[in-house]
Design an enzyme around this catalytic site. Sequence first.
Site, PDB file in Angstrom:
ATOM      1  N   HIS A   1       0.960  -1.130   0.069  1.00 57.07           N
ATOM      2  CA  HIS A   1      -0.041   0.068  -0.121  1.00 57.07           C
ATOM      3  C   HIS A   1       1.153   1.215  -0.062  1.00 57.07           C
ATOM      4  O   HIS A   1       2.083   1.290   0.402  1.00 57.07           O
ATOM      5  CB  HIS A   1      -0.952  -0.047   1.154  1.00 57.07           C
ATOM      6  CG  HIS A   1      -1.881  -1.133   1.147  1.00 57.07           C
ATOM      7  ND1 HIS A   1      -2.891  -1.345   2.168  1.00 57.07           N
ATOM      8  CD2 HIS A   1      -2.195  -2.016   0.325  1.00 57.07           C
ATOM      9  CE1 HIS A   1      -3.826  -2.321   1.711  1.00 57.07           C
ATOM     10  NE2 HIS A   1      -3.255  -2.812   0.488  1.00 57.07           N
TER      11      HIS A   1
ATOM     12  N   GLU B   1       1.334   3.777   1.814  1.00 59.76           N
ATOM     13  CA  GLU B   1       1.859   4.258   3.152  1.00 59.76           C
ATOM     14  C   GLU B   1       3.160   3.424   3.484  1.00 59.76           C
ATOM     15  O   GLU B   1       4.062   3.956   3.890  1.00 59.76           O
ATOM     16  CB  GLU B   1       0.816   3.956   4.071  1.00 59.76           C
ATOM     17  CG  GLU B   1      -0.724   4.811   4.282  1.00 59.76           C
ATOM     18  CD  GLU B   1      -1.452   4.073   3.593  1.00 59.76           C
ATOM     19  OE1 GLU B   1      -1.200   3.292   2.752  1.00 59.76           O
ATOM     20  OE2 GLU B   1      -2.674   3.738   4.116  1.00 59.76           O
TER      21      GLU B   1
ATOM     22  N   ALA C   1     -17.453  10.036 -29.947  1.00 64.02           N
ATOM     23  CA  ALA C   1     -16.763  11.138 -30.582  1.00 64.02           C
ATOM     24  C   ALA C   1     -17.591  11.323 -31.914  1.00 64.02           C
ATOM     25  O   ALA C   1     -18.101  10.568 -32.496  1.00 64.02           O
ATOM     26  CB  ALA C   1     -15.346  10.571 -31.089  1.00 64.02           C
TER      27      ALA C   1
ATOM     28  N   TRP D   1     -10.858   9.345 -39.403  1.00 63.39           N
ATOM     29  CA  TRP D   1     -10.932   9.688 -37.940  1.00 63.39           C
ATOM     30  C   TRP D   1     -12.207  11.080 -37.734  1.00 63.39           C
ATOM     31  O   TRP D   1     -11.604  11.991 -38.607  1.00 63.39           O
ATOM     32  CB  TRP D   1      -9.904   9.954 -37.025  1.00 63.39           C
ATOM     33  CG  TRP D   1      -8.853   8.687 -37.125  1.00 63.39           C
ATOM     34  CD1 TRP D   1      -7.875   8.550 -37.678  1.00 63.39           C
ATOM     35  CD2 TRP D   1      -9.453   7.539 -36.236  1.00 63.39           C
ATOM     36  NE1 TRP D   1      -7.459   7.413 -37.593  1.00 63.39           N
ATOM     37  CE2 TRP D   1      -8.082   6.772 -36.819  1.00 63.39           C
ATOM     38  CE3 TRP D   1     -10.202   7.096 -35.451  1.00 63.39           C
ATOM     39  CZ2 TRP D   1      -8.112   5.244 -36.176  1.00 63.39           C
ATOM     40  CZ3 TRP D   1     -10.274   5.861 -34.863  1.00 63.39           C
ATOM     41  CH2 TRP D   1      -9.114   4.826 -35.469  1.00 63.39           C
TER      42      TRP D   1
ATOM     43  N   SER E   1     -26.291 -10.630 -28.882  1.00 57.41           N
ATOM     44  CA  SER E   1     -27.220 -11.571 -28.674  1.00 57.41           C
ATOM     45  C   SER E   1     -27.565 -12.810 -29.316  1.00 57.41           C
ATOM     46  O   SER E   1     -28.069 -14.090 -28.791  1.00 57.41           O
ATOM     47  CB  SER E   1     -28.520 -10.781 -28.408  1.00 57.41           C
ATOM     48  OG  SER E   1     -29.003 -10.044 -29.566  1.00 57.41           O
TER      49      SER E   1
ATOM     50  N   THR F   1     -26.799   1.585 -30.927  1.00 57.08           N
ATOM     51  CA  THR F   1     -27.829   0.734 -30.317  1.00 57.08           C
ATOM     52  C   THR F   1     -27.372   0.344 -28.818  1.00 57.08           C
ATOM     53  O   THR F   1     -28.232   0.472 -28.061  1.00 57.08           O
ATOM     54  CB  THR F   1     -27.880  -0.441 -31.145  1.00 57.08           C
ATOM     55  OG1 THR F   1     -28.207   0.015 -32.689  1.00 57.08           O
ATOM     56  CG2 THR F   1     -29.182  -1.298 -30.791  1.00 57.08           C
TER      57      THR F   1
HETATM   58  C1  AOF Z   1      -4.412  -0.765  -1.914  1.00 59.63           C
HETATM   59  N1  AOF Z   1      -3.485   0.253  -1.798  1.00 59.63           N
HETATM   60  O1  AOF Z   1      -2.488   1.922  -1.071  1.00 59.63           O
HETATM   61  C2  AOF Z   1      -4.351   1.087  -0.016  1.00 59.63           C
HETATM   62  C3  AOF Z   1      -5.421   0.371   0.187  1.00 59.63           C
HETATM   63  O2  AOF Z   1      -6.366  -6.245  -1.189  1.00 59.63           O
HETATM   64  P1  AOF Z   1      -5.306  -5.830   0.010  1.00 59.63           P
HETATM   65  O3  AOF Z   1      -5.126  -6.801   0.943  1.00 59.63           O
HETATM   66  O4  AOF Z   1      -4.192  -5.142  -0.464  1.00 59.63           O
HETATM   67  O5  AOF Z   1      -6.240  -4.716   0.416  1.00 59.63           O
HETATM   68  C4  AOF Z   1      -6.866  -3.739  -0.286  1.00 59.63           C
HETATM   69  C5  AOF Z   1      -7.641  -2.803   0.513  1.00 59.63           C
HETATM   70  O6  AOF Z   1      -6.975  -1.942   1.385  1.00 59.63           O
HETATM   71  C6  AOF Z   1      -8.535  -1.892  -0.430  1.00 59.63           C
HETATM   72  O7  AOF Z   1      -9.826  -2.388  -0.829  1.00 59.63           O
HETATM   73  C7  AOF Z   1      -8.545  -0.471   0.348  1.00 59.63           C
HETATM   74  O8  AOF Z   1      -9.876  -0.544   1.179  1.00 59.63           O
HETATM   75  C8  AOF Z   1      -7.445  -0.670   1.410  1.00 59.63           C
HETATM   76  N2  AOF Z   1      -6.466   0.464   1.080  1.00 59.63           N
HETATM   77  N3  AOF Z   1      -5.397  -0.859  -0.926  1.00 59.63           N
HETATM   78  O9  AOF Z   1      -4.474  -1.607  -2.617  1.00 59.63           O
HETATM   79  C9  AOF Z   1      -3.568   1.019  -1.058  1.00 59.63           C
HETATM   80  N4  AOF Z   1      -4.161   2.278   1.195  1.00 59.63           N
HETATM   81 ZN    ZN Z   2      -3.213  -0.318   3.538  1.00 58.68          ZN
END
Ligand code: AOF
Ligand code: ZN
EC number: 3.5.4.26
Length: 363
Positions: A50, A52, A154, A170, A221, A297
């Site tokens: 993540h 952080e 477009a 285009w 379909s 459609t």
């Molecule tokens: C992320 N990246 O920087 C932050 C997240 O699948 P996991 O275990 O990695 O967790 C995913 C969840 O963690 C995500 O749904 C969100 O709620 C939280 N934050 N996730 O992948 C990040 N900060």
């Molecule tokens: Zn996290």
Amino acid sequence: MLDELYMRMALDLAKKGKGWTAPNPLVGAVIVKAGRIIGQGYHEKYGQPHAEVNAIASAKEDVSGATLYVTLEPCSHFGKTPPCSDLLIDKKIKRVVVGTLDPNPLVAGKGIERLRKNGIEVVSGLLEEESQRLNEIFIKYIVTKEPFVVMKNAMSLDGKIATVTGESQWISGEKARKQVHCLRHELSGIMVGVETVIKDDPQLTARIPNSNNPIRIVVDSQLRIPIASTILTDQDKAKTIIATTKRADREKLATLKQMGIEVIMTKEKSGRVNLRELMRTLGAMGIDSILLEGGATLNFSALEENIVDKIQTYIAPKIIGGKNAKTAVEGAGILSLKNAFQINRLTAVMVGEDLFLEGYMDK
Ligand code: AOF
Ligand code: ZN
């Protein structure tokens, strides 16, 4: 305000993950201590650390006593990684500034609560609108488990998407087309009606460097798709899924399955593919977002079944004319103006020589 400046940096960092994190969110983080940026990071790829964690790992000095700016509430659950809120507590971060709460029911305020309980000062909702917009896909998908659908068109200034002879490449300029390829990279799926495949034999890939191709979905379909279509023969580039109904040609169905093409059967909706059901099925497969690229459609059915979240329209400075020249949305049309599909929060900017309109559908 300095807080805002750092949060903007975090938002910019988060955007670098576009196209790689689905169905997880885009998250950026910046660490500031004594007026200096000492760490920064973002969620780079699905399944990887993540934001952080990356920001803390990037810091070359002790982060204790620092402020962490993060675009999404730090998580509080054990997922693929341990909770980020615990890491921030461990590392003795003093203050956490959050862009927006995490709508994931596993988190939803619990991350912030945990930080506060452990004596960390938390400010929440700084640049909230921007933070929510950045994760508009995640915010819908994590709660509904249905993909966020962007309808893109477009057209010429007089609303045509092709000439009377069917020529359409285009209408919009180079810059607009490049922007669309970026979007194809950013979204998980791309969906078209079978007529578009028959007429244009498109590739539906993101033709920009370092990109990720979306899964291609054809709404068909009766299984009229030509077996020699590019999207069926270039499976090495991206997966193709066909959505059909029981009206499908049996022999064609067997041939497609032999070719390794995934076919989804939905119930019929006025003889056509039931788009709401299709969205639930695609969502269950992990597809969090879809770019709907026509034709006219399918566009009307998509609006009628209320699966569209956002519209993007490029209007080229050209006039085409012709009573029989196609427009972006056809189908049966609505009968009374009071039933018109309403677009909210409409904005307009120029993209190269084209006017680019963007807005959201009523839900
Ligand atoms: C992320 N990246 O920087 C932050 C997240 O699948 P996991 O275990 O990695 O967790 C995913 C969840 O963690 C995500 O749904 C969100 O709620 C939280 N934050 N996730 O992948 C990040 N900060
Ligand atoms: Zn996290």
